[in-house]
Design a protein around this motif. Structure first.
Motif, PDB file in Angstrom:
ATOM      1  N   UNK A 163      16.499 -13.029  11.404  1.00  0.00           N
ATOM      2  CA  UNK A 163      17.714 -13.034  10.592  1.00  0.00           C
ATOM      3  C   UNK A 163      18.985 -12.662  11.315  1.00  0.00           C
ATOM      4  N   UNK A 164      19.048 -12.880  12.628  1.00  0.00           N
ATOM      5  CA  UNK A 164      20.289 -12.607  13.361  1.00  0.00           C
ATOM      6  C   UNK A 164      21.433 -13.409  12.756  1.00  0.00           C
ATOM      7  N   UNK A 165      22.536 -12.746  12.483  1.00  0.00           N
ATOM      8  CA  UNK A 165      23.655 -13.395  11.801  1.00  0.00           C
ATOM      9  C   UNK A 165      24.719 -13.921  12.751  1.00  0.00           C
ATOM     10  N   UNK A 166      24.752 -13.401  13.979  1.00  0.00           N
ATOM     11  CA  UNK A 166      25.753 -13.844  14.946  1.00  0.00           C
ATOM     12  C   UNK A 166      25.385 -13.293  16.311  1.00  0.00           C
ATOM     13  N   UNK A 167      25.765 -14.003  17.352  1.00  0.00           N
ATOM     14  CA  UNK A 167      25.617 -13.542  18.726  1.00  0.00           C
ATOM     15  C   UNK A 167      27.007 -13.373  19.319  1.00  0.00           C
ATOM     16  N   UNK A 168      27.269 -12.192  19.893  1.00  0.00           N
ATOM     17  CA  UNK A 168      28.510 -11.933  20.619  1.00  0.00           C
ATOM     18  C   UNK A 168      28.171 -11.970  22.109  1.00  0.00           C
ATOM     19  N   UNK A 169      28.907 -12.759  22.868  1.00  0.00           N
ATOM     20  CA  UNK A 169      28.496 -12.926  24.258  1.00  0.00           C
ATOM     21  C   UNK A 169      29.668 -13.199  25.188  1.00  0.00           C
ATOM     22  N   UNK A 202      20.930 -24.051  17.452  1.00  0.00           N
ATOM     23  CA  UNK A 202      20.464 -23.013  16.531  1.00  0.00           C
ATOM     24  C   UNK A 202      21.418 -22.836  15.358  1.00  0.00           C
ATOM     25  N   UNK A 203      20.938 -22.129  14.349  1.00  0.00           N
ATOM     26  CA  UNK A 203      21.754 -21.858  13.162  1.00  0.00           C
ATOM     27  C   UNK A 203      22.629 -20.626  13.330  1.00  0.00           C
ATOM     28  N   UNK A 204      22.490 -19.932  14.454  1.00  0.00           N
ATOM     29  CA  UNK A 204      23.201 -18.669  14.665  1.00  0.00           C
ATOM     30  C   UNK A 204      24.574 -18.945  15.277  1.00  0.00           C
ATOM     31  N   UNK A 205      25.663 -18.511  14.633  1.00  0.00           N
ATOM     32  CA  UNK A 205      26.987 -18.678  15.242  1.00  0.00           C
ATOM     33  C   UNK A 205      27.107 -17.848  16.522  1.00  0.00           C
ATOM     34  N   UNK A 206      27.850 -18.368  17.481  1.00  0.00           N
ATOM     35  CA  UNK A 206      28.060 -17.683  18.750  1.00  0.00           C
ATOM     36  C   UNK A 206      29.552 -17.411  18.918  1.00  0.00           C
ATOM     37  N   UNK A 207      29.892 -16.156  19.152  1.00  0.00           N
ATOM     38  CA  UNK A 207      31.277 -15.772  19.397  1.00  0.00           C
ATOM     39  C   UNK A 207      31.450 -15.489  20.881  1.00  0.00           C
ATOM     40  N   UNK A 237      26.611  -3.487   8.692  1.00  0.00           N
ATOM     41  CA  UNK A 237      25.533  -4.183   7.980  1.00  0.00           C
ATOM     42  C   UNK A 237      24.210  -3.436   7.989  1.00  0.00           C
ATOM     43  N   UNK A 238      24.012  -2.533   8.949  1.00  0.00           N
ATOM     44  CA  UNK A 238      22.723  -1.872   9.089  1.00  0.00           C
ATOM     45  C   UNK A 238      21.685  -2.716   9.807  1.00  0.00           C
ATOM     46  N   UNK A 239      22.066  -3.925  10.202  1.00  0.00           N
ATOM     47  CA  UNK A 239      21.172  -4.813  10.938  1.00  0.00           C
ATOM     48  C   UNK A 239      21.606  -4.849  12.398  1.00  0.00           C
ATOM     49  N   UNK A 240      20.668  -5.048  13.318  1.00  0.00           N
ATOM     50  CA  UNK A 240      21.057  -5.015  14.729  1.00  0.00           C
ATOM     51  C   UNK A 240      22.124  -6.038  15.081  1.00  0.00           C
ATOM     52  N   UNK A 241      23.212  -5.569  15.693  1.00  0.00           N
ATOM     53  CA  UNK A 241      24.190  -6.487  16.262  1.00  0.00           C
ATOM     54  C   UNK A 241      23.624  -7.036  17.556  1.00  0.00           C
ATOM     55  N   UNK A 242      23.858  -8.324  17.819  1.00  0.00           N
ATOM     56  CA  UNK A 242      23.260  -8.992  18.977  1.00  0.00           C
ATOM     57  C   UNK A 242      24.341  -9.305  20.006  1.00  0.00           C
ATOM     58  N   UNK A 243      24.118  -8.852  21.242  1.00  0.00           N
ATOM     59  CA  UNK A 243      25.058  -9.099  22.336  1.00  0.00           C
ATOM     60  C   UNK A 243      24.298  -9.687  23.513  1.00  0.00           C
ATOM     61  N   UNK A 244      24.909 -10.656  24.194  1.00  0.00           N
ATOM     62  CA  UNK A 244      24.315 -11.273  25.377  1.00  0.00           C
ATOM     63  C   UNK A 244      25.332 -11.273  26.511  1.00  0.00           C
ATOM     64  N   UNK A 245      24.887 -10.807  27.683  1.00  0.00           N
ATOM     65  CA  UNK A 245      25.772 -10.765  28.846  1.00  0.00           C
ATOM     66  C   UNK A 245      24.983 -11.148  30.087  1.00  0.00           C
ATOM     67  N   UNK A 246      25.715 -11.401  31.144  1.00  0.00           N
ATOM     68  CA  UNK A 246      25.055 -11.740  32.393  1.00  0.00           C
ATOM     69  C   UNK A 246      24.765 -10.476  33.188  1.00  0.00           C
ATOM     70  N   UNK A 247      24.069 -10.647  34.296  1.00  0.00           N
ATOM     71  CA  UNK A 247      23.576  -9.511  35.070  1.00  0.00           C
ATOM     72  C   UNK A 247      24.702  -8.811  35.850  1.00  0.00           C
TER      73      UNK A 247
END
Length: 556
Positions: free
Chosen positions: A20-26, A42-47, A66-76
């Motif tokens: 149920x991830x609602x958004x990815x911040x990256x 995917x159905x997940x919006x990407x910011x 929201x109380x749900x895990x916020x999702x973040x993606x970054x490079x090494x």
């Protein structure tokens, strides 16, 4: 059912959708191209953010609200080190967040390959769990565990490193069921004990804090407080946990606490601490309660058993999440005659007097007038965000939070938080007004994320409170080394013109009378907006000017 072999990157995105991830911040990077490719369909919006610290702070704000895990993606490497600022916020603020980091290929380890970092060492002290996914067929397992670790007990950040070759490796593996919140409920003997203590108390007070709350929990605790005529305070930067205009609200236990509230807490014979840890800021540098055994009777409710007794030895420890505890208090009933009756009314009047004051500060722009206009014109469900600095005192003391999920601010005191938090808040609640309070120094920590707001069409309103310095540090300098300012002056841009360069709305405000019309124009513009509030440098706090602080220090 399995649908045939998939890449590790595709399995990761499938898992996020399942949970149920609602958004990815990256911020994109070549180290996790396979994940970015899977997100394409995917159905997940990407910011797409401008800097990894801002992306991680957006994920934290999403988790807070929201109380749900916020999702973040970054490079090494540099991407991960930048993101660490947001991971630290999530750790100290007990926020559920998952940070994914692209990683070097497995066969290159221990050679100091390009941007190689050992993330277990790097994040081991600030994340709840740090791991590296070495095999594509374990991706669903690791993602499921990450969701549960990030949200269970005391929530916090999880960091998962993604070796580049793991992400392109194929595996045929099923996805587990969707994540569900694990709740810890109090026992009947504990609740009966609490009821007896409340019946006997003459000067009780509740302090609400931490995470794991919900709108339903706030409503349940409100009903409980009404039945027991209980004064209710909120911990530092957690004012949204109780309606500030409710007759039981006593104020916030944080920086610049109301002296009458401070005296009330010290004189209380029962403190009910729910969800919070009463760490340095709310405890007034650990002076509010004796350590380890407070002189006041303490009932501590926390979702993580390891937090109970960690600093304070409670008379009654209850291992329960705020949401579960608030369901349980629905069954508690007051005696025929409460010994502490009438204390809530007194505490609330003290709060109204404290927050209703409108101190005059040097200069033609009076922040008391700004706050008065906002209080008369903002909707009840407005989301207010801020970072760190003296300017935040105006929001915390004079704004009255009315509803749950209307506040995103770092208890860790991280500068730069307000702007990315506002972007995340607007994307999470697009139909609600979002106002970011930021000092000139604070804003420039993450100012580039205004570009993210413009790209996403996030119509936030940023109030830049500009006094040309790192004001909090300058204040402390004048107290400790009067007349010797060092490394605190700032040369700032024209923030209103900067907004216009992005195609957004910008306007400069130099007098109190200009603020209201300027805010209305920003609101009507239909664009992200920056209002540049030029404050007299002498106006360092609501209570004192720089000159007054310096004179007091020189006097000794």
């Amino acid at each position: 059912m399995n649908s045939g072999p998939k890449s590790g990157g595709q399995l990761l995105v499938d898992a996020l959708e399942r949970h149920g991830a609602e958004r990815v911040y990256c911020v994109p990077g070549e180290s996790y191209l396979a994940v970015l490719d899977a997100l394409h369909d995917a159905s997940i919006p990407v910011t797409v953010c401008r800097q990894e610290g801002g992306a991680a702070m957006m994920a934290d704000a999403h988790g807070k609200l929201t109380g749900k895990p916020g999702i973040c993606m970054v490079t090494r490497g540099p991407g991960a080190t930048n993101a660490s600022a947001g991971v630290h916020v999530a750790a100290q603020d007990s926020t559920p967040m998952i940070l994914f980091i692209g990683q070097i290929e497995r066969g290159m380890r221990e050679r100091e390959a390009f941007q190689e970092v050992d993330y277990r060492q790097m994040f081991g002290g600030i994340a709840k769990w740090v791991a590296e996914i070495d095999h594509a067929d374990r991706v669903p397992e690791f993602i499921s565990r990450a969701y549960h670790v990030a949200t269970s007990g005391r929530p916090g950040p999880v960091v998962l490193a993604l070796p580049e070759d793991t992400l392109v490796e194929l595996a045929d593996v099923a996805q587990p069921p969707a994540w569900q919140q694990v709740e810890t409920y109090p026992g009947l003997p504990q609740m009966a004990d609490l009821q007896k203590r409340l019946w006997a108390a003459e000067r009780p007070i509740a302090i609400l804090g931490g995470s794991r709350w919900s709108e339903e929990a706030v409503a349940a605790f409100t009903r409980f407080a009404e039945r027991f005529d209980l004064p209710v305070a909120c911990s530092f930067r957690r004012q949204m946990l109780f309606d500030n205009l409710h007759p039981n609200y006593a104020g916030d236990v944080g920086i610049g606490i109301n002296p009458k509230l401070l005296a009330r807490v010290k004189a209380s014979d029962l403190i009910l601490l729910v969800g919070g840890r009463l760490s340095e800021m709310p405890s007034q540098s650990y002076s509010l309660l004796d350590i380890p055994a407070p002189s006041q009777q303490l009932v501590h409710v926390h979702a993580d058993a390891e937090e109970l007794g960690r600093v304070y030895r409670a008379d009654l420890s209850i291992n329960a999440s705020p949401t579960a505890f608030c369901k349980a208090v629905e069954g508690l009933q007051p005696p025929a005659e409460l010994k502490g009756a009438g204390e809530a009314e007194k505490a609330h009047q003290d709060y109204l007097d404290w927050s209703g004051a409108r101190p005059e500060i040097p200069g033609s722009l009076q922040m008391s007038g700004v706050m008065e206009w906002l209080e008369n014109n903002l909707p009840e469900d407005v989301v207010c965000t801020n970072g760190a600095g003296n300017y935040a005192t105006w929001l915390h003391r004079f704004h009255r939070f009315r509803r749950f999920a209307t506040q995103a601010a770092p208890t860790s005191g991280s500068m730069g938080y307000g702007l990315p938090a506002a972007v995340a808040a607007k994307l999470t609640f697009p139909d609600r007004e979002v106002v970011c309070f930021a000092g000139d120094g604070c804003l420039q920590m993450t100012m580039q994320e205004f570009g993210t707001a413009c790209q996403e069409g996030a119509k936030i309103i940023v109030l830049v409170i500009d006094n040309g310095m790192y004001g909090t540090i300058r204040m402390h300098q004048e107290r400790t080394y009067p007349g010797r300012p060092s490394a605190t002056k700032l040369v700032n841009p024209d923030f209103a013109e900067l907004a216009k360069c992005y195609g957004a709305f910008g306007e400069t405000v130099e007098t109190t009378e200009e603020f209201g019309p300027a805010y209305e124009r920003a609101r009507a513009s239909g664009k992200p907006a920056i209002l540049h509030l030029k404050l007299d440098p002498e106006a360092i706090t609501p209570a004192a000017s720089l000159s007054q602080i310096r004179a007091a220090a020189e006097k000794g």
